[in-house]
Write a protein that holds these residues in place. Structure first.
Motif, PDB file in Angstrom:
ATOM      1  N   ALA B 395      -2.844  17.972 -57.942  1.00 39.27           N
ATOM      2  CA  ALA B 395      -2.334  16.957 -56.885  1.00 39.27           C
ATOM      3  C   ALA B 395      -2.656  17.476 -55.514  1.00 39.27           C
ATOM      4  O   ALA B 395      -3.018  16.615 -54.850  1.00 39.27           O
ATOM      5  N   GLY B 396      -2.510  18.703 -55.300  1.00 37.57           N
ATOM      6  CA  GLY B 396      -2.921  19.062 -54.280  1.00 37.57           C
ATOM      7  C   GLY B 396      -4.638  19.025 -53.794  1.00 37.57           C
ATOM      8  O   GLY B 396      -5.023  18.504 -52.718  1.00 37.57           O
ATOM      9  N   LEU B 496      -1.387  11.915 -60.562  1.00 34.86           N
ATOM     10  CA  LEU B 496      -0.438  11.799 -59.536  1.00 34.86           C
ATOM     11  C   LEU B 496       0.739  10.934 -60.238  1.00 34.86           C
ATOM     12  O   LEU B 496       1.924  11.485 -59.921  1.00 34.86           O
ATOM     13  N   LEU B 497       0.454   9.976 -61.062  1.00 32.62           N
ATOM     14  CA  LEU B 497       1.833   9.219 -61.758  1.00 32.62           C
ATOM     15  C   LEU B 497       2.651  10.339 -62.328  1.00 32.62           C
ATOM     16  O   LEU B 497       3.752  10.093 -62.360  1.00 32.62           O
ATOM     17  N   ALA B 521       9.334   3.579 -56.022  1.00 27.09           N
ATOM     18  CA  ALA B 521       8.703   3.903 -54.710  1.00 27.09           C
ATOM     19  C   ALA B 521       7.685   5.181 -55.302  1.00 27.09           C
ATOM     20  O   ALA B 521       6.484   5.094 -54.703  1.00 27.09           O
ATOM     21  N   VAL B 522       7.908   6.120 -56.282  1.00 27.71           N
ATOM     22  CA  VAL B 522       7.211   7.105 -56.600  1.00 27.71           C
ATOM     23  C   VAL B 522       5.858   6.465 -57.279  1.00 27.71           C
ATOM     24  O   VAL B 522       4.581   6.733 -56.897  1.00 27.71           O
ATOM     25  N   ILE B 523       5.982   5.265 -58.004  1.00 27.23           N
ATOM     26  CA  ILE B 523       4.870   4.637 -58.646  1.00 27.23           C
ATOM     27  C   ILE B 523       4.010   3.923 -57.640  1.00 27.23           C
ATOM     28  O   ILE B 523       2.764   4.159 -57.848  1.00 27.23           O
ATOM     29  N   ALA B 529      -2.443   6.454 -53.589  1.00 29.88           N
ATOM     30  CA  ALA B 529      -2.866   7.941 -53.025  1.00 29.88           C
ATOM     31  C   ALA B 529      -4.406   8.037 -53.179  1.00 29.88           C
ATOM     32  O   ALA B 529      -4.901   8.592 -52.275  1.00 29.88           O
ATOM     33  N   VAL B 530      -4.998   7.728 -54.414  1.00 29.62           N
ATOM     34  CA  VAL B 530      -6.444   7.917 -54.551  1.00 29.62           C
ATOM     35  C   VAL B 530      -7.094   6.632 -53.924  1.00 29.62           C
ATOM     36  O   VAL B 530      -7.073   5.659 -54.200  1.00 29.62           O
ATOM     37  N   PRO B 531      -7.994   7.101 -53.021  1.00 30.07           N
ATOM     38  CA  PRO B 531      -8.702   5.886 -52.111  1.00 30.07           C
ATOM     39  C   PRO B 531      -9.609   5.313 -53.127  1.00 30.07           C
ATOM     40  O   PRO B 531     -10.362   5.557 -53.768  1.00 30.07           O
TER      41      PRO B 531
END
Lengths: 265, 548
Positions: B395-396, B496-497, B521-523, B529-531
């Motif tokens: 994720a980082g 990320l999910l 919210a997390v979903i 997050a990934v462009p």
């Protein structure tokens, strides 16, 4: 427009529109002018009421309550001063908490009898409740409860810990109503240490001694209760509701079946 | 004018009086805010984020006032003002006038800000004053002596600022009282000595320039050229034009992030990890800081990376790149791949250090306790705990890569307002975060969980807008690239999910928030997050910019 991405955008748009519409599950009731947050779910002949350990919000039962709601009406709540419930008057001992729990259940029109499930410090609290209101209780499930011999060196400003000795004294003095199904889950899995420092090794050694002493104490207490059952698990530590929720659900199921007179599968 | 020194100082004032007025205004506002905030609050309270922000901006603007340079030959790179060489004054005076004026100004400004900024801090005011004076000297010396390094001087200045910050913290590190070598007196003397040496070198450099013989003085500037030459050189021919361009992009811009991460690790994290090795809590905090380093550095580096030329302010595609036998899709794909390689190398550098630190001198107590909790939450499975650790690293890396490529759409478009707006949005978010104390956001939500509902709707609207924009932006891109990038997007989003769900499973037990809303919210965040849209827009933007 790019056709495959149009399909993706359509699917994700539907998901995006659905996700925020999920309504909050918890409700608020007013007891003595104070707000108490509670979560009522499921249907059934029996009503299961969950009592948290120290400081935990009702989400502590997040892995247990949904499954238990399939066969019983379930209630979890934030005690006064915990989670989103307002602060309550002091002292925060077992009798006060049992009184407030009963008031809350009455205010929410949830009729007795209740099968009380208490984890950790919730164990002594439901014993006090059973002693104070024996007619309201149909069964007890104690999930690795705080032993009667526990002591606190530093209450760290927590009102419930400050009253711990009084609560435990009240629990000892409370008689469990005759014929009530009582099950105690004793979690004896040792503290696992992936990469131990000296301090953690000491903690583990002391923890093992404490677990053994607690098991002896639980057994002695259950000996005084006709029909009291002990369930020992080696696959979980103190947080059984997180580590082994299926065991807690199965135990509740047994008590519910016993209370409602249904035969077990 | 009464003398040449007065004339030099008058010129600084004339050129920057508007900035000086802004500094004065910020100072007045800062003090007024302080008076209002401290009214009726007894005792020693820390300064508010707003006051800290105003102070930081005032000090940064002061460095803009004393950026004592002129632009050379249209290159957009500042250097020591050559026109002053004709003045009837010594080189010493030419150099000393701005340095002394800069030191005086920063000390005066510190005097005005000392009370609110140093409240609650452990560092003494005289020590800070010495460090600020040294910073002015290092700043001017670096921009004069390293003129050949161009924009790279910003990185050097950043490293100097970080190093001085670490020096300012050294005396307060445990164990206290500090040993003689890291006492305030010793460090102040050391910094004053280094500042004197820097001043003498700057003076010698300017004197040589003035005498027309600056060959030796160029050595420092050409150091960076030497590093570039010393790095691995390819001799074999490239298999494809795309491979050649990858190599070119890597040498020009890809290497910057790994070098910066290595610099921060060596200069900041490694020394701090040694000094803070006794406390398990410090280990945890420093580890979090270390893991955040590539992500944070990717913000400014990504802004520069998104331009056609990393070190230039010109947004036009250079002719050397424009005439390559590659499509705009190929050029953007190369940028995306270089960013990925840069991120992987940066994280390898960081993880290599972390592995050595953890196994040799770290205090693992806090980490061990955290690992125990992870073990308990996930069936006491070692595989699960190591899997979560791997997911955190992945994720980082994804977030670092995101910040590297997320501004390609504006940088490659060649439109300066678009690019500046895009970059400014980062600054706005950071400044707003500081000003409104973003750390209080979780508490604000917990006070009334109903506040999560409008945030969810905003996130949902953003997700819809992003993905419909993506469907439009990728309309002209070749299927080969779409397929390849979609697999990357899918893999990254899935990772990320998964991490988001794992984190939600742990966090929801402790937070009195509605679990379903928190999960929603997390979903939504993981899906954004990934462009996707931005990378598609970069292709069309570059195609237009290339043929202008």
């Amino acid at each position: 427009m790019n056709a495959p991405l149009v399909i993706l955008a359509t699917l994700l748009s539907a998901l995006a529109l659905y996700l925020p519409t999920r309504a909050p599950a918890s409700t608020r009731v007013i007891v003595d002018g104070r707000t108490v947050r509670m979560l009522v779910a499921g249907r059934g002949d029996a009503t299961v009421v969950f009592e948290n350990g120290l400081g935990g919000p009702l989400e502590h039962w997040g892995k247990v309550q949904p499954d238990a709601s399939r066969f019983a009406r379930t209630v979890s709540y934030d005690r006064a001063g915990v989670g989103l419930s307002d602060e309550g008057p002091r002292p925060r001992d077992g009798r006060r908490i049992a009184t407030e729990l009963r008031q809350m259940l009455r205010a929410a029109a949830i009729a007795p009898p209740y099968i009380l499930v208490g984890a950790s410090l919730g164990g002594p609290y439901i014993r006090v409740f059973a002693g104070m209101y024996p007619d309201d209780v149909a069964g007890l499930v104690l999930v690795d409860p705080t032993p009667d011999s526990s002591q606190v060196d530093d209450a760290a400003g927590l009102p419930e810990l400050e009253s711990l000795s009084d609560t435990l004294e009240q629990a000892r003095a409370s008689r469990v109503p005759t014929g009530l199904p009582v099950v105690l889950i004793d979690a004896v899995a040792p503290l696992y240490v992936p990469f131990a420092t000296e301090a953690i090794r000491t903690l583990r050694k002391n923890g093992r001694r404490e677990i053994e002493a607690e098991s002896v104490e639980y057994a002695q207490w259950l000996d005084q209760i006709p029909g009291g059952r002990l369930v020992v698990t080696t696959r979980s530590g103190h947080n059984v509701a997180q580590e082994q929720p299926e065991l807690v659900v199965a135990t509740i199921r047994q008590v519910v079946d016993e209370v409602t007179g249904r035969s077990q599968r | 004018m009464q003398g040449p020194t007065a004339a030099l100082l008058w010129e600084i004032w004339r050129q920057h009086r508007s900035i000086v007025a802004v500094i004065a205004g910020l100072t007045v506002v800062g003090r007024l805010v302080e008076v209002l905030e401290t009214q009726g609050q007894p005792g020693d309270i820390g300064s508010s984020p707003l006051i800290t922000l105003l102070g930081m901006v005032a000090f940064l603007l002061l460095f803009a006032v004393f950026n004592y340079t002129e632009s050379s030959d249209g290159r957009g790179v500042g250097r020591f003002p050559r026109r002053l060489f004709t003045l009837p004054v010594t080189s010493l005076r030419l150099v000393a006038a701005p340095v002394v004026a800069g030191i005086t100004a920063i000390e005066l400004l510190y005097l005005l800000w000392m009370e609110p900024l140093s409240r609650g801090g452990a560092t003494s005011a005289p020590f800070v004053a010495v460090l600020l004076a040294a910073l002015v000297v290092f700043y001017l010396s670096a921009i004069w002596m390293l003129e050949r390094a161009g924009s790279l001087r910003l990185l050097v200045l950043g490293v100097i600022a970080v190093a001085l910050f670490v020096v300012s913290m050294l005396p307060s590190f445990p164990p206290t009282p500090a040993a003689l070598w890291r006492s305030e007196g010793t460090l102040a003397g050391l910094m004053a000595g280094l500042a004197l040496i820097a001043f003498l070198l700057a003076w010698r450099h300017v004197a040589r320039l003035r005498a027309g013989g600056a060959r030796r003085a160029h050595r420092a500037g050409s150091l960076f050229g030497w590093i570039a030459e010393a790095s691995p050189t390819r001799r074999r021919p490239f298999a494809t034009p795309a491979a050649a361009h990858f190599w070119f992009e890597w040498r020009c811009s890809g290497i910057v992030l790994p070098v910066l991460v290595a610099g921060v690790v060596v200069l900041v994290i490694a020394p701090m990890s040694w000094l803070m090795r006794r406390d398990g809590g410090d280990t945890m905090r420093l580890l979090l800081g270390a893991l955040a380093t590539p992500v944070v550095l990717a913000l400014p580096v990504g802004a520069a990376f998104s331009k056609p030329r990393f070190w230039s302010e010109d947004l036009a595609v250079p002719a050397f790149v424009a005439v390559r036998p590659l499509s705009a899709d190929d050029l953007v794909a190369t940028k995306v791949k270089v960013a990925a390689a840069s991120v992987v190398l940066s994280w390898l550098v960081l993880l290599s250090f972390v592995a050595a630190w953890m196994s040799l001198w770290a205090n693992l107590e806090s980490l061990s306790r955290l690992a125990i909790q992870l073990w308990e939450f996930h069936g006491r499975s070692a595989a699960a705990a190591y899997g979560i650790a791997a997911l955190v690293v992945i994720a980082g890396m994804l977030l670092t890569w995101r910040f590297m490529v997320s501004r390609l759409w504006s940088g490659l478009s060649g439109r300066r307002p678009l690019f500046m707006g895009s970059v400014a949005s980062i600054a706005v978010v950071v400044i707003a975060g500081i000003a409104f104390d973003a750390g209080q956001l979780p508490g604000w939500l917990l006070d009334d969980p109903a506040r999560l509902a409008p945030i969810l709707w905003i996130a949902a609207a953003a997700l819809i807008a992003k993905h419909w924009t993506a469907a439009y932006a990728w309309r002209g891109v070749t299927t080969r690239y779409l397929r390849a990038y979609f697999i990357i997007w899918l893999a990254g989003t899935t990772a990320l999910l998964t991490l988001g769900m794992v984190a939600w499973g742990i966090v929801r037990i402790y937070l009195p928030l509605d679990g379903d809303r928190l999960r929603s919210a997390v979903i939504l965040l993981a899906l954004m997050a990934v462009p996707l849209a931005r990378v598609g827009l970069a292709t069309s933007g570059l195609a237009r910019n290339r043929h202008r």
